[in-house]
Design a protein around this motif. Sequence first.
Motif, PDB file in Angstrom:
ATOM      1  N   SER A   1       0.856  -1.192   0.000  1.00 50.90           N
ATOM      2  CA  SER A   1       0.000   0.000   0.000  1.00 50.90           C
ATOM      3  C   SER A   1       0.884   1.231   0.000  1.00 50.90           C
ATOM      4  O   SER A   1       1.940   1.246   0.648  1.00 50.90           O
ATOM      5  N   MET A   2       0.395   2.279  -0.680  1.00 45.09           N
ATOM      6  CA  MET A   2       1.035   3.603  -0.572  1.00 45.09           C
ATOM      7  C   MET A   2       0.333   4.304   0.593  1.00 45.09           C
ATOM      8  O   MET A   2      -0.860   4.580   0.536  1.00 45.09           O
ATOM      9  N   LEU A   3       1.070   4.580   1.660  1.00 45.32           N
ATOM     10  CA  LEU A   3       0.414   5.137   2.857  1.00 45.32           C
ATOM     11  C   LEU A   3       0.094   6.614   2.706  1.00 45.32           C
ATOM     12  O   LEU A   3      -0.880   7.088   3.295  1.00 45.32           O
ATOM     13  N   GLY A   4       0.923   7.347   1.975  1.00 46.46           N
ATOM     14  CA  GLY A   4       0.630   8.770   1.886  1.00 46.46           C
ATOM     15  C   GLY A   4       1.501   9.485   0.876  1.00 46.46           C
ATOM     16  O   GLY A   4       2.475   8.925   0.348  1.00 46.46           O
ATOM     17  N   LEU A   5       1.125  10.720   0.607  1.00 46.46           N
ATOM     18  CA  LEU A   5       1.880  11.606  -0.280  1.00 46.46           C
ATOM     19  C   LEU A   5       1.672  13.035   0.223  1.00 46.46           C
ATOM     20  O   LEU A   5       0.797  13.286   1.059  1.00 46.46           O
ATOM     21  N   ASN A   6       2.503  13.950  -0.292  1.00 45.10           N
ATOM     22  CA  ASN A   6       2.439  15.354   0.148  1.00 45.10           C
ATOM     23  C   ASN A   6       1.718  16.202  -0.898  1.00 45.10           C
ATOM     24  O   ASN A   6       1.809  15.913  -2.094  1.00 45.10           O
ATOM     25  N   THR A   7       1.108  17.292  -0.472  1.00 42.11           N
ATOM     26  CA  THR A   7       0.684  18.293  -1.446  1.00 42.11           C
ATOM     27  C   THR A   7       1.948  18.898  -2.063  1.00 42.11           C
ATOM     28  O   THR A   7       2.988  19.004  -1.393  1.00 42.11           O
ATOM     29  N   ALA A   8       1.869  19.301  -3.322  1.00 42.47           N
ATOM     30  CA  ALA A   8       3.020  19.923  -3.983  1.00 42.47           C
ATOM     31  C   ALA A   8       3.386  21.216  -3.252  1.00 42.47           C
ATOM     32  O   ALA A   8       2.555  21.813  -2.556  1.00 42.47           O
ATOM     33  N   ARG A   9       4.648  21.639  -3.437  1.00 43.11           N
ATOM     34  CA  ARG A   9       5.152  22.761  -2.627  1.00 43.11           C
ATOM     35  C   ARG A   9       4.872  24.129  -3.212  1.00 43.11           C
ATOM     36  O   ARG A   9       5.045  25.123  -2.540  1.00 43.11           O
ATOM     37  N   GLY A  10       4.455  24.193  -4.491  1.00 41.85           N
ATOM     38  CA  GLY A  10       4.261  25.509  -5.109  1.00 41.85           C
ATOM     39  C   GLY A  10       5.428  25.817  -6.030  1.00 41.85           C
ATOM     40  O   GLY A  10       5.933  24.915  -6.703  1.00 41.85           O
ATOM     41  N   ASN A  11       5.877  27.051  -6.026  1.00 38.10           N
ATOM     42  CA  ASN A  11       6.980  27.461  -6.895  1.00 38.10           C
ATOM     43  C   ASN A  11       8.309  27.232  -6.158  1.00 38.10           C
ATOM     44  O   ASN A  11       8.781  28.091  -5.404  1.00 38.10           O
TER      45      ASN A  11
END
Length: 254
Positions: A55-65
Amino acid sequence: MTRFSANLGFLWQELSLPDAIRAAKSAGFDAVECHYPYDTPAEAVRQALEETGLSMLGLNTARGNIAAGDNGLVAIPGREDEARRLIDQAIDYAAAIDARNVHVMAGKAAGDEARGTFIANLRYACERAGKTGTTILIEPLNYRDAPGYFLQTADQALDIIATVGAANLKLMFDCYHLQIMQGDLIRRLRDHMAAIGHIQIAAVPDRREPDHGEIDYRHILQFLEKLGYDRPIGAEYRPATTTDAGLAWLQAYK
Ligand SMILES: O=C(O)C(=O)CO
């Protein structure tokens, strides 16, 4: 027996994300997690997860610029539209690969206005994530690795979690960051357990394999086992040489 999740934001970075998932399986990890999977089609990730049974437990929101120094946007006043687009992107990607957690990156900000922005955006994130059964995580980062980052302590995160008041908002307890900022890890793990959504580890101070340095993870992981914590622990460290050459610590837990 403690189970471990390979953080593919740091481990096997030389491989594509699908191949890193396969490498984690071969190395004996029980799950995976990542940072920013957005350049990889979700279908390719899903296939590798299905093939390996991980399972993929999690990921982050992208950081922006990133070139402009952004480290997340969600607590930044005036950038709510962009922040919410990144939240939508992360929740949709997580839903496409059955990842249960999205770590929302707060960004560089401070003060009451930033707190208010973070809370309003987190309410948005939690409501949207609730539709797909996703949990939102917020993570205090240490001031050396993430200078100026809005969220720096467990107490600040707990205050925000209580204020937002959503059942699907939890604390990402990264032992590495919190040892640098506050220490007292055993007591905090015990006291904050009800709010904890995921736990990560790395050696302090060098953020390398979790088998040396100032934190005795054998002791911490035994303590967590005694508390009945049975979810995989995120191995989020930067390998000293190659990922494969540094896996003796994992074998020692088998
Ligand atoms: O440094 C961390 O722990 C993060 O998740 C940010 O990439």
